[in-house]
Design a protein around this motif. Structure first.
Motif, PDB file in Angstrom:
ATOM      1  N   LEU A 159     -29.514 -64.332  28.838  1.00 46.33           N
ATOM      2  CA  LEU A 159     -28.984 -63.624  30.000  1.00 46.33           C
ATOM      3  C   LEU A 159     -27.679 -64.249  30.462  1.00 46.33           C
ATOM      4  CD1 LEU A 159     -32.029 -62.748  32.301  1.00 46.33           C
ATOM      5  CD2 LEU A 159     -30.521 -61.183  31.066  1.00 46.33           C
ATOM      6  N   LEU A 160     -27.604 -65.575  30.457  1.00 45.79           N
ATOM      7  CA  LEU A 160     -26.362 -66.249  30.837  1.00 45.79           C
ATOM      8  C   LEU A 160     -25.231 -65.858  29.891  1.00 45.79           C
ATOM      9  CD1 LEU A 160     -24.766 -68.333  32.487  1.00 45.79           C
ATOM     10  CD2 LEU A 160     -25.662 -70.108  30.942  1.00 45.79           C
ATOM     11  N   GLY A 161     -25.518 -65.830  28.592  1.00 46.64           N
ATOM     12  CA  GLY A 161     -24.501 -65.407  27.635  1.00 46.64           C
ATOM     13  C   GLY A 161     -24.054 -63.982  27.879  1.00 46.64           C
ATOM     14  N   LEU A 162     -25.009 -63.093  28.186  1.00 47.15           N
ATOM     15  CA  LEU A 162     -24.664 -61.705  28.459  1.00 47.15           C
ATOM     16  C   LEU A 162     -23.770 -61.590  29.687  1.00 47.15           C
ATOM     17  CD1 LEU A 162     -25.046 -58.703  27.794  1.00 47.15           C
ATOM     18  CD2 LEU A 162     -27.102 -58.726  29.237  1.00 47.15           C
ATOM     19  N   VAL A 163     -24.078 -62.356  30.726  1.00 45.55           N
ATOM     20  CA  VAL A 163     -23.270 -62.329  31.952  1.00 45.55           C
ATOM     21  C   VAL A 163     -21.847 -62.802  31.658  1.00 45.55           C
ATOM     22  CG1 VAL A 163     -22.970 -63.384  34.214  1.00 45.55           C
ATOM     23  CG2 VAL A 163     -25.217 -62.563  33.518  1.00 45.55           C
ATOM     24  N   ILE A 164     -21.714 -63.882  30.894  1.00 42.73           N
ATOM     25  CA  ILE A 164     -20.380 -64.387  30.563  1.00 42.73           C
ATOM     26  C   ILE A 164     -19.582 -63.350  29.782  1.00 42.73           C
ATOM     27  CG2 ILE A 164     -19.127 -66.140  29.245  1.00 42.73           C
ATOM     28  CD1 ILE A 164     -21.354 -68.102  29.875  1.00 42.73           C
ATOM     29  N   LEU A 165     -20.227 -62.679  28.832  1.00 46.81           N
ATOM     30  CA  LEU A 165     -19.519 -61.691  28.020  1.00 46.81           C
ATOM     31  C   LEU A 165     -19.162 -60.448  28.830  1.00 46.81           C
ATOM     32  CD1 LEU A 165     -21.487 -62.002  24.681  1.00 46.81           C
ATOM     33  CD2 LEU A 165     -19.284 -62.985  25.281  1.00 46.81           C
ATOM     34  N   VAL A 166     -20.037 -60.059  29.760  1.00 42.17           N
ATOM     35  CA  VAL A 166     -19.700 -58.938  30.646  1.00 42.17           C
ATOM     36  C   VAL A 166     -18.487 -59.289  31.512  1.00 42.17           C
ATOM     37  CG1 VAL A 166     -20.505 -57.588  32.615  1.00 42.17           C
ATOM     38  CG2 VAL A 166     -22.018 -57.949  30.653  1.00 42.17           C
ATOM     39  N   LEU A 167     -18.455 -60.516  32.007  1.00 45.18           N
ATOM     40  CA  LEU A 167     -17.294 -60.968  32.784  1.00 45.18           C
ATOM     41  C   LEU A 167     -16.036 -60.982  31.920  1.00 45.18           C
ATOM     42  CD1 LEU A 167     -18.839 -63.888  34.877  1.00 45.18           C
ATOM     43  CD2 LEU A 167     -18.216 -61.607  35.678  1.00 45.18           C
TER      44      LEU A 167
END
Length: 302
Positions: free
Chosen positions: A40-48
């Motif tokens: 989830l943290l990786g997904l958030v970073i990539l969305v940002l």
């Protein structure tokens, strides 16, 4: 559906329609993915990152090309949050605009290489015989050379540019996907449903496209997600050597190359783009781990 909750409707063991089955499978996958906090943290970073690339003209505080020699090599401050480089350009603005180049390279390579590998690998595994031998020996030739060295040779021959860097990385990145697709094809080409489709008159291209390719996609998606970090590092390496995006384009690898001269006295010039590359690479690795948990058929039943 009014008598049961949406969650129960999605998680039922006896779906009534194909749509319900697909939505249920997607929801179960999301539950598995959500349980992995690093994913989830990786997904958030990539969305940002994607949001930053899309809204770069409105987010960047200054032009990435504007030079101000009076403010050269300024440390991080309220005016320049991440400092300035040797030409007085705002590093934060250049990182924001550079995210577009990074996403373009990663997205294009991640689209081209798996498609080439999927085509070659499935054809080799399905056809067998001399076709398999020829295609796999070509694959072995590409695998015999280090990926970055081979990409350097392609870019040196084609000329330094972002387009040629993408082409070089795509042409050198397909062999692992071909090996993976071939292995998947060998396990299913003699399956009963393939034999049934062949008895009904399905041609070889139809069997490949409609029956074999869909079963290879999950493994390829996981492999692509895990390879994203390597693609970013390879692209940054080409930029560092001056074979990627050309000045004054704000490519992260080229920014590190520009800042290596000042690494001891003005550390932020090279450190900031290096941190950006590290964070994005880490995010793709986290995302790949999460997708592996979701798409791994062996782990689905545990």
């Amino acid at each position: 559906m009014s008598d049961v909750s949406l969650r129960d409707w999605l998680l039922t063991d006896a779906p009534q329609t194909r749509r319900q089955a697909r939505l249920g499978a997607f929801y179960q996958g999301w539950l598995v993915f959500r349980s992995n906090h690093l994913a989830l943290l990786g997904l958030v970073i990539l969305v940002l990152l994607v949001g930053t690339a899309i809204f770069a003209p409105w987010i960047a505080p200054q032009s990435p090309f504007a030079q101000d020699l009076a403010d050269r090599l300024q440390p991080p401050s309220a005016e320049h949050w991440l400092g300035t480089d040797a030409l007085g350009r705002d590093i934060l603005s250049r990182l924001i605009w550079g995210s577009r180049i990074t996403l373009f390279i990663v997205g294009t390579v991640a689209l081209i290489s798996p498609l080439i590998g999927l085509l070659i690998g499935t054809v080799a595994g399905f056809a067998g015989g001399w076709v398999d031998q020829v295609l796999m020996r070509i694959t072995d030739i590409f695998l015999a050379f280090p990926k970055l060295i081979l990409a350097l040779a392609f870019v040196a021959a084609l000329g330094p540019s972002v387009t040629n860097a993408v082409l070089a990385l795509a042409l050198t990145g397909w062999p692992p996907y071909a090996r993976l697709a071939r292995a998947e094809t060998l396990t299913i080409r003699n399956a009963d449903f393939i034999a049934a489709a062949r008895m009904q008159g399905a041609s070889a291209p139809r069997l490949l496209i409609l029956h074999i390719w869909p079963l290879c996609l999950s493994s390829l998606i996981v492999r692509v997600a895990l390879d994203m970090a390597g693609i970013i590092l390879s692209a940054a390496g080409l930029g560092f050597l001056g074979l990627g995006a050309q000045p004054p384009a704000p490519e992260w690898g080229a920014m590190i190359s520009d800042g290596r001269t000042y690494i001891l006295d003005h550390w932020w010039v090279a450190a900031m783009p290096g941190i950006a590359i590290f964070l994005v690479s880490l995010a793709f690795n986290f995302l790949g781990d999460g997708l592996r948990d979701v798409l791994d058929p062996k782990g689905a039943g545990e």
